[in-house]
Design a protein around this motif. Structure first.
Motif, PDB file in Angstrom:
ATOM      1  N   ILE A 122       0.853  -1.190   0.000  1.00  0.00           N
ATOM      2  CA  ILE A 122       0.000   0.000   0.000  1.00  0.00           C
ATOM      3  C   ILE A 122       0.888   1.239   0.000  1.00  0.00           C
ATOM      4  O   ILE A 122       1.855   1.322   0.758  1.00  0.00           O
ATOM      5  CB  ILE A 122      -0.924   0.040   1.233  1.00  0.00           C
ATOM      6  CG1 ILE A 122      -1.780  -1.231   1.309  1.00  0.00           C
ATOM      7  CG2 ILE A 122      -1.830   1.273   1.194  1.00  0.00           C
ATOM      8  CD1 ILE A 122      -2.578  -1.348   2.598  1.00  0.00           C
ATOM      9  N   MET A 123       0.558   2.194  -0.863  1.00  0.00           N
ATOM     10  CA  MET A 123       1.202   3.504  -0.872  1.00  0.00           C
ATOM     11  C   MET A 123       0.185   4.570  -0.482  1.00  0.00           C
ATOM     12  O   MET A 123      -1.022   4.332  -0.546  1.00  0.00           O
ATOM     13  CB  MET A 123       1.778   3.829  -2.251  1.00  0.00           C
ATOM     14  CG  MET A 123       3.011   3.045  -2.624  1.00  0.00           C
ATOM     15  SD  MET A 123       3.672   3.603  -4.231  1.00  0.00           S
ATOM     16  CE  MET A 123       5.256   2.782  -4.232  1.00  0.00           C
ATOM     17  N   LYS A 124       0.679   5.753  -0.107  1.00  0.00           N
ATOM     18  CA  LYS A 124      -0.203   6.881   0.181  1.00  0.00           C
ATOM     19  C   LYS A 124       0.393   8.141  -0.424  1.00  0.00           C
ATOM     20  O   LYS A 124       1.620   8.244  -0.622  1.00  0.00           O
ATOM     21  CB  LYS A 124      -0.404   7.053   1.688  1.00  0.00           C
ATOM     22  CG  LYS A 124       0.828   7.552   2.431  1.00  0.00           C
ATOM     23  CD  LYS A 124       0.565   7.756   3.919  1.00  0.00           C
ATOM     24  CE  LYS A 124      -0.316   8.948   4.216  1.00  0.00           C
ATOM     25  NZ  LYS A 124      -0.451   9.253   5.661  1.00  0.00           N
ATOM     26  N   VAL A 168       3.424   2.591   2.621  1.00  0.00           N
ATOM     27  CA  VAL A 168       2.882   2.448   3.971  1.00  0.00           C
ATOM     28  C   VAL A 168       3.187   1.063   4.507  1.00  0.00           C
ATOM     29  O   VAL A 168       3.558   0.881   5.666  1.00  0.00           O
ATOM     30  CB  VAL A 168       1.358   2.693   3.973  1.00  0.00           C
ATOM     31  CG1 VAL A 168       0.759   2.444   5.350  1.00  0.00           C
ATOM     32  CG2 VAL A 168       1.041   4.101   3.505  1.00  0.00           C
ATOM     33  N   VAL A 169       3.018   0.056   3.656  1.00  0.00           N
ATOM     34  CA  VAL A 169       3.307  -1.327   4.022  1.00  0.00           C
ATOM     35  C   VAL A 169       3.708  -2.066   2.758  1.00  0.00           C
ATOM     36  O   VAL A 169       3.225  -1.763   1.661  1.00  0.00           O
ATOM     37  CB  VAL A 169       2.088  -1.990   4.716  1.00  0.00           C
ATOM     38  CG1 VAL A 169       0.878  -2.001   3.799  1.00  0.00           C
ATOM     39  CG2 VAL A 169       2.406  -3.396   5.183  1.00  0.00           C
ATOM     40  N   ASP A 170       4.603  -3.038   2.889  1.00  0.00           N
ATOM     41  CA  ASP A 170       5.114  -3.792   1.747  1.00  0.00           C
ATOM     42  C   ASP A 170       4.918  -5.280   2.008  1.00  0.00           C
ATOM     43  O   ASP A 170       4.579  -5.700   3.117  1.00  0.00           O
ATOM     44  CB  ASP A 170       6.593  -3.475   1.535  1.00  0.00           C
ATOM     45  CG  ASP A 170       7.067  -3.764   0.119  1.00  0.00           C
ATOM     46  OD1 ASP A 170       6.262  -4.306  -0.670  1.00  0.00           O
ATOM     47  OD2 ASP A 170       8.232  -3.467  -0.187  1.00  0.00           O
ATOM     48  N   GLY A 171       5.108  -6.071   0.947  1.00  0.00           N
ATOM     49  CA  GLY A 171       5.083  -7.520   1.091  1.00  0.00           C
ATOM     50  C   GLY A 171       3.705  -8.143   1.139  1.00  0.00           C
ATOM     51  O   GLY A 171       3.532  -9.239   1.687  1.00  0.00           O
ATOM     52  N   LEU A 172       2.695  -7.488   0.572  1.00  0.00           N
ATOM     53  CA  LEU A 172       1.331  -8.021   0.571  1.00  0.00           C
ATOM     54  C   LEU A 172       1.023  -8.610  -0.809  1.00  0.00           C
ATOM     55  O   LEU A 172       0.704  -7.886  -1.736  1.00  0.00           O
ATOM     56  CB  LEU A 172       0.320  -6.917   0.899  1.00  0.00           C
ATOM     57  CG  LEU A 172       0.544  -6.157   2.205  1.00  0.00           C
ATOM     58  CD1 LEU A 172      -0.480  -5.030   2.327  1.00  0.00           C
ATOM     59  CD2 LEU A 172       0.453  -7.098   3.398  1.00  0.00           C
ATOM     60  N   LEU A 173       1.121  -9.897  -0.946  1.00  0.00           N
ATOM     61  CA  LEU A 173       0.941 -10.532  -2.247  1.00  0.00           C
ATOM     62  C   LEU A 173      -0.534 -10.768  -2.548  1.00  0.00           C
ATOM     63  O   LEU A 173      -1.333 -11.064  -1.657  1.00  0.00           O
ATOM     64  CB  LEU A 173       1.684 -11.866  -2.285  1.00  0.00           C
ATOM     65  CG  LEU A 173       3.203 -11.805  -2.134  1.00  0.00           C
ATOM     66  CD1 LEU A 173       3.801 -13.205  -2.130  1.00  0.00           C
ATOM     67  CD2 LEU A 173       3.817 -10.955  -3.219  1.00  0.00           C
TER      68      LEU A 173
END
Length: 288
Positions: A100-102, A115-120
């Motif tokens: 997720i980016m913002k 915002v958070v990485d590694g969400l496949l």
């Protein structure tokens, strides 16, 4: 746009009354290469659109494009309670990963940050009033909930055992989720405070022959509007009764729909904007 369509006897019938108008807000381009996946209004006069290859685009109410941000392979995009825009990235595997980016739509450079990485395998996105993230995953056994700091709420995620979700929308303490991979094309409703108590709101294709290929969905008042990518339809579902009808058909692979919040003189209670894999952005209305 009232093109003839094949449907099973139990499939949703056309909605009563006059079919709403379908108007081109922005022209498309090369199908697939100009794929527009999702959209959201920031409430400050701008429309933000996820373009599969170009990133996130910004549009004014007159249809002019005024910004493009470098978000790799963006998918669901939603406004957060802080006024920032949040967007899933990496829907198609890219070297930059996925998560997720913002970005701040009011800031001059609008530079997106992770915002958070590694969400496949993420696609649909919803954000509640506390800043919690809910993510649809088309090939995962459950919805995913992340806290505002990006950590997973594992208990909630385990309880929300709805397989194959795509589009998500929040209203009145419930998360509405469209399921892309089920032959009955269902829409589920998940109480935020008790996700294990989720129930089926509607089956939109009671047999596999009428498979809809659901993508995104949105809530306007007492109605859910589900986008049927495979069937080329926008389907209206009554939130109280679960009764459904086809609002518009004959669309070439629609992907998302949202009400125009704070977008010029467009009425957010009586119209929808719709993106397509054809690249077009449509304005649909009046709804009633």
């Amino acid at each position: 746009m009232a093109a003839a369509r094949q449907r099973t006897a139990a499939a949703p019938e056309p909605c009563p009354g006059t079919e709403p108008g379908v108007h081109v807000f922005a022209k498309g381009g090369v199908p697939v290469l100009d794929w527009r996946e999702n959209l959201e209004f920031d409430g400050r006069g701008a429309l933000w659109v996820s373009h599969a290859l170009k990133g996130v685009e910004g549009y004014r109410p007159d249809g002019t494009r005024f910004a493009t941000m470098p978000v790799p392979s963006p998918a669901g995009i939603r406004r957060g309670p802080d006024g920032a825009m949040y967007v899933n990235y990496g829907q198609i595997p890219v070297p930059h990963g996925s998560g997720i980016m913002k970005f701040d739509p009011a800031h001059p450079d609008r530079a997106p940050r992770k915002v958070v990485d590694g969400l496949l395998g993420i696609n649909g996105l919803a954000i509640d009033g506390r800043g919690n993230f809910y993510l649809g995953r088309e090939f995962a056994p459950t919805l995913l909930k992340l806290r505002p700091d990006g950590t997973e709420d594992k208990d909630w995620t385990a309880a929300a055992d709805v397989f194959g979700t795509n589009g998500l929308a929040l209203a009145d303490g419930r998360l509405y989720a469209g399921i892309s991979v089920h032959p009955r094309s269902p829409v589920e409703q998940v109480p935020l405070d008790d996700p294990a108590a989720h129930t089926r709101l509607a089956d939109l294709s009671p047999s596999a022959l009428g498979f809809k290929g659901l993508d995104d969905l949105t809530v306007v008042g007492g109605q859910v509007y589900a986008v049927a990518f495979g069937a080329g339809e926008i389907i209206r579902i009554d939130r109280a009764s679960g009764e459904s009808c086809v609002l518009v058909d004959g669309l070439p692979s629609p992907t998302s729909a949202r009400a125009p919040l704070g977008f010029g003189d467009h009425d957010p209670e009586n119209g929808l904007f719709v993106t397509e894999a054809s690249g077009r952005i449509l304005r649909i209305g009046p709804l009633h």
